[in-house]
Motif scaffolding. Structure first.
Motif, PDB file in Angstrom:
ATOM      1  N   SER A  26      40.895  18.286  11.938  1.00  0.00           N
ATOM      2  CA  SER A  26      40.510  19.649  12.310  1.00  0.00           C
ATOM      3  C   SER A  26      38.997  19.824  12.305  1.00  0.00           C
ATOM      4  O   SER A  26      38.423  20.438  13.217  1.00  0.00           O
ATOM      5  CB  SER A  26      41.148  20.657  11.354  1.00  0.00           C
ATOM      6  N   ALA A  27      38.347  19.289  11.294  1.00  0.00           N
ATOM      7  CA  ALA A  27      36.883  19.396  11.214  1.00  0.00           C
ATOM      8  C   ALA A  27      36.225  18.674  12.379  1.00  0.00           C
ATOM      9  O   ALA A  27      35.280  19.194  12.992  1.00  0.00           O
ATOM     10  CB  ALA A  27      36.384  18.838   9.888  1.00  0.00           C
ATOM     11  N   LEU A  28      36.718  17.494  12.707  1.00  0.00           N
ATOM     12  CA  LEU A  28      36.112  16.734  13.803  1.00  0.00           C
ATOM     13  C   LEU A  28      36.384  17.377  15.164  1.00  0.00           C
ATOM     14  O   LEU A  28      35.510  17.380  16.035  1.00  0.00           O
ATOM     15  CB  LEU A  28      36.606  15.292  13.783  1.00  0.00           C
ATOM     16  N   GLU A  29      37.573  17.935  15.350  1.00  0.00           N
ATOM     17  CA  GLU A  29      37.871  18.613  16.609  1.00  0.00           C
ATOM     18  C   GLU A  29      36.983  19.847  16.777  1.00  0.00           C
ATOM     19  O   GLU A  29      36.472  20.109  17.875  1.00  0.00           O
ATOM     20  CB  GLU A  29      39.344  19.011  16.677  1.00  0.00           C
ATOM     21  N   GLY A  30      36.798  20.594  15.703  1.00  0.00           N
ATOM     22  CA  GLY A  30      35.911  21.751  15.753  1.00  0.00           C
ATOM     23  C   GLY A  30      34.479  21.347  16.027  1.00  0.00           C
ATOM     24  O   GLY A  30      33.772  21.987  16.815  1.00  0.00           O
ATOM     25  N   ALA A  31      34.043  20.271  15.397  1.00  0.00           N
ATOM     26  CA  ALA A  31      32.679  19.782  15.607  1.00  0.00           C
ATOM     27  C   ALA A  31      32.499  19.288  17.041  1.00  0.00           C
ATOM     28  O   ALA A  31      31.445  19.501  17.647  1.00  0.00           O
ATOM     29  CB  ALA A  31      32.360  18.669  14.616  1.00  0.00           C
ATOM     30  N   GLU A  32      33.515  18.660  17.582  1.00  0.00           N
ATOM     31  CA  GLU A  32      33.447  18.180  18.968  1.00  0.00           C
ATOM     32  C   GLU A  32      33.299  19.353  19.932  1.00  0.00           C
ATOM     33  O   GLU A  32      32.482  19.327  20.854  1.00  0.00           O
ATOM     34  CB  GLU A  32      34.690  17.360  19.309  1.00  0.00           C
ATOM     35  N   LEU A  33      34.066  20.392  19.721  1.00  0.00           N
ATOM     36  CA  LEU A  33      33.967  21.582  20.566  1.00  0.00           C
ATOM     37  C   LEU A  33      32.580  22.216  20.443  1.00  0.00           C
ATOM     38  O   LEU A  33      31.947  22.553  21.455  1.00  0.00           O
ATOM     39  CB  LEU A  33      35.054  22.586  20.198  1.00  0.00           C
ATOM     40  N   ALA A  34      32.117  22.360  19.212  1.00  0.00           N
ATOM     41  CA  ALA A  34      30.782  22.941  18.986  1.00  0.00           C
ATOM     42  C   ALA A  34      29.709  22.075  19.628  1.00  0.00           C
ATOM     43  O   ALA A  34      28.735  22.603  20.193  1.00  0.00           O
ATOM     44  CB  ALA A  34      30.523  23.101  17.494  1.00  0.00           C
ATOM     45  N   ALA A  35      29.853  20.778  19.568  1.00  0.00           N
ATOM     46  CA  ALA A  35      28.869  19.867  20.158  1.00  0.00           C
ATOM     47  C   ALA A  35      28.842  20.012  21.678  1.00  0.00           C
ATOM     48  O   ALA A  35      27.769  19.998  22.290  1.00  0.00           O
ATOM     49  CB  ALA A  35      29.182  18.427  19.766  1.00  0.00           C
ATOM     50  N   GLN A  36      30.013  20.168  22.281  1.00  0.00           N
ATOM     51  CA  GLN A  36      30.063  20.330  23.732  1.00  0.00           C
ATOM     52  C   GLN A  36      29.425  21.647  24.150  1.00  0.00           C
ATOM     53  O   GLN A  36      28.654  21.687  25.118  1.00  0.00           O
ATOM     54  CB  GLN A  36      31.508  20.265  24.217  1.00  0.00           C
ATOM     55  N   VAL A  37      29.740  22.712  23.434  1.00  0.00           N
ATOM     56  CA  VAL A  37      29.176  24.026  23.770  1.00  0.00           C
ATOM     57  C   VAL A  37      27.653  24.021  23.598  1.00  0.00           C
ATOM     58  O   VAL A  37      26.920  24.524  24.444  1.00  0.00           O
ATOM     59  CB  VAL A  37      29.824  25.138  22.910  1.00  0.00           C
ATOM     60  N   ALA A  38      27.195  23.437  22.495  1.00  0.00           N
ATOM     61  CA  ALA A  38      25.762  23.416  22.197  1.00  0.00           C
ATOM     62  C   ALA A  38      25.015  22.304  22.945  1.00  0.00           C
ATOM     63  O   ALA A  38      23.787  22.267  22.921  1.00  0.00           O
ATOM     64  CB  ALA A  38      25.546  23.241  20.698  1.00  0.00           C
ATOM     65  N   ARG A  39      25.780  21.396  23.556  1.00  0.00           N
ATOM     66  CA  ARG A  39      25.182  20.219  24.206  1.00  0.00           C
ATOM     67  C   ARG A  39      24.261  19.485  23.242  1.00  0.00           C
ATOM     68  O   ARG A  39      23.110  19.154  23.539  1.00  0.00           O
ATOM     69  CB  ARG A  39      24.442  20.614  25.480  1.00  0.00           C
ATOM     70  N   SER A  40      24.826  19.269  22.058  1.00  0.00           N
ATOM     71  CA  SER A  40      24.078  18.630  20.983  1.00  0.00           C
ATOM     72  C   SER A  40      25.045  17.826  20.124  1.00  0.00           C
ATOM     73  O   SER A  40      26.195  18.225  19.946  1.00  0.00           O
ATOM     74  CB  SER A  40      23.400  19.699  20.125  1.00  0.00           C
ATOM     75  N   GLU A  41      24.594  16.724  19.595  1.00  0.00           N
ATOM     76  CA  GLU A  41      25.409  15.924  18.685  1.00  0.00           C
ATOM     77  C   GLU A  41      25.337  16.434  17.247  1.00  0.00           C
ATOM     78  O   GLU A  41      26.082  15.971  16.387  1.00  0.00           O
ATOM     79  CB  GLU A  41      24.965  14.462  18.725  1.00  0.00           C
ATOM     80  N   GLU A  42      24.443  17.380  16.985  1.00  0.00           N
ATOM     81  CA  GLU A  42      24.228  17.842  15.613  1.00  0.00           C
ATOM     82  C   GLU A  42      25.508  18.335  14.929  1.00  0.00           C
ATOM     83  O   GLU A  42      25.736  18.002  13.759  1.00  0.00           O
ATOM     84  CB  GLU A  42      23.143  18.912  15.573  1.00  0.00           C
ATOM     85  N   PRO A  43      26.371  19.120  15.584  1.00  0.00           N
ATOM     86  CA  PRO A  43      27.607  19.541  14.890  1.00  0.00           C
ATOM     87  C   PRO A  43      28.454  18.361  14.416  1.00  0.00           C
ATOM     88  O   PRO A  43      29.083  18.421  13.356  1.00  0.00           O
ATOM     89  CB  PRO A  43      28.345  20.374  15.943  1.00  0.00           C
ATOM     90  N   LEU A  44      28.449  17.283  15.170  1.00  0.00           N
ATOM     91  CA  LEU A  44      29.199  16.088  14.755  1.00  0.00           C
ATOM     92  C   LEU A  44      28.557  15.440  13.534  1.00  0.00           C
ATOM     93  O   LEU A  44      29.261  15.000  12.614  1.00  0.00           O
ATOM     94  CB  LEU A  44      29.279  15.081  15.903  1.00  0.00           C
ATOM     95  N   HIS A  45      27.236  15.401  13.509  1.00  0.00           N
ATOM     96  CA  HIS A  45      26.536  14.828  12.355  1.00  0.00           C
ATOM     97  C   HIS A  45      26.767  15.676  11.105  1.00  0.00           C
ATOM     98  O   HIS A  45      27.006  15.137  10.022  1.00  0.00           O
ATOM     99  CB  HIS A  45      25.034  14.707  12.630  1.00  0.00           C
ATOM    100  N   VAL A  46      26.712  16.987  11.267  1.00  0.00           N
ATOM    101  CA  VAL A  46      26.932  17.889  10.126  1.00  0.00           C
ATOM    102  C   VAL A  46      28.356  17.712   9.596  1.00  0.00           C
ATOM    103  O   VAL A  46      28.569  17.572   8.386  1.00  0.00           O
ATOM    104  CB  VAL A  46      26.670  19.361  10.532  1.00  0.00           C
ATOM    105  N   ALA A  47      29.331  17.705  10.491  1.00  0.00           N
ATOM    106  CA  ALA A  47      30.722  17.532  10.065  1.00  0.00           C
ATOM    107  C   ALA A  47      30.905  16.184   9.364  1.00  0.00           C
ATOM    108  O   ALA A  47      31.581  16.103   8.330  1.00  0.00           O
ATOM    109  CB  ALA A  47      31.664  17.639  11.260  1.00  0.00           C
ATOM    110  N   GLY A  48      30.298  15.156   9.912  1.00  0.00           N
ATOM    111  CA  GLY A  48      30.400  13.832   9.297  1.00  0.00           C
ATOM    112  C   GLY A  48      29.837  13.785   7.894  1.00  0.00           C
ATOM    113  O   GLY A  48      30.450  13.214   6.984  1.00  0.00           O
ATOM    114  N   ARG A  49      28.673  14.413   7.710  1.00  0.00           N
ATOM    115  CA  ARG A  49      28.070  14.433   6.370  1.00  0.00           C
ATOM    116  C   ARG A  49      28.955  15.182   5.380  1.00  0.00           C
ATOM    117  O   ARG A  49      29.168  14.725   4.251  1.00  0.00           O
ATOM    118  CB  ARG A  49      26.675  15.068   6.421  1.00  0.00           C
TER     119      ARG A  49
END
Length: 62
Positions: A26-49
């Motif tokens: 769930s966290a990774l799916e949410g981060a993926e969506l946020a990353a696509q909307v923001a056009r940034s990998e940062e949400p994925l990095h934050v979720a990973g940390r």
């Protein structure tokens, strides 16, 4: 169902792997969506940390 029963059920050993897997997915799916909307990998990095910290709390200390 009383809150104590939900907590007990969600932390019992036989429920833990499925519950943790659901949390991670769930966290990774949410981060993926946020990353696509923001056009940034940062949400994925934050979720990973944060997931790494969460999972580390369940490792044996020794």
């Amino acid at each position: 169902m009383p809150a104590s029963a939900v907590v007990s059920r969600s932390t019992s050993p036989e429920w833990f792997p499925a519950a943790m897997a659901g949390t991670v997915i769930s966290a990774l799916e949410g981060a993926e969506l946020a990353a696509q909307v923001a056009r940034s990998e940062e949400p994925l990095h934050v979720a990973g940390r944060h997931l790494a910290r969460l999972l580390a709390t369940y490792l044996p200390h020794g």
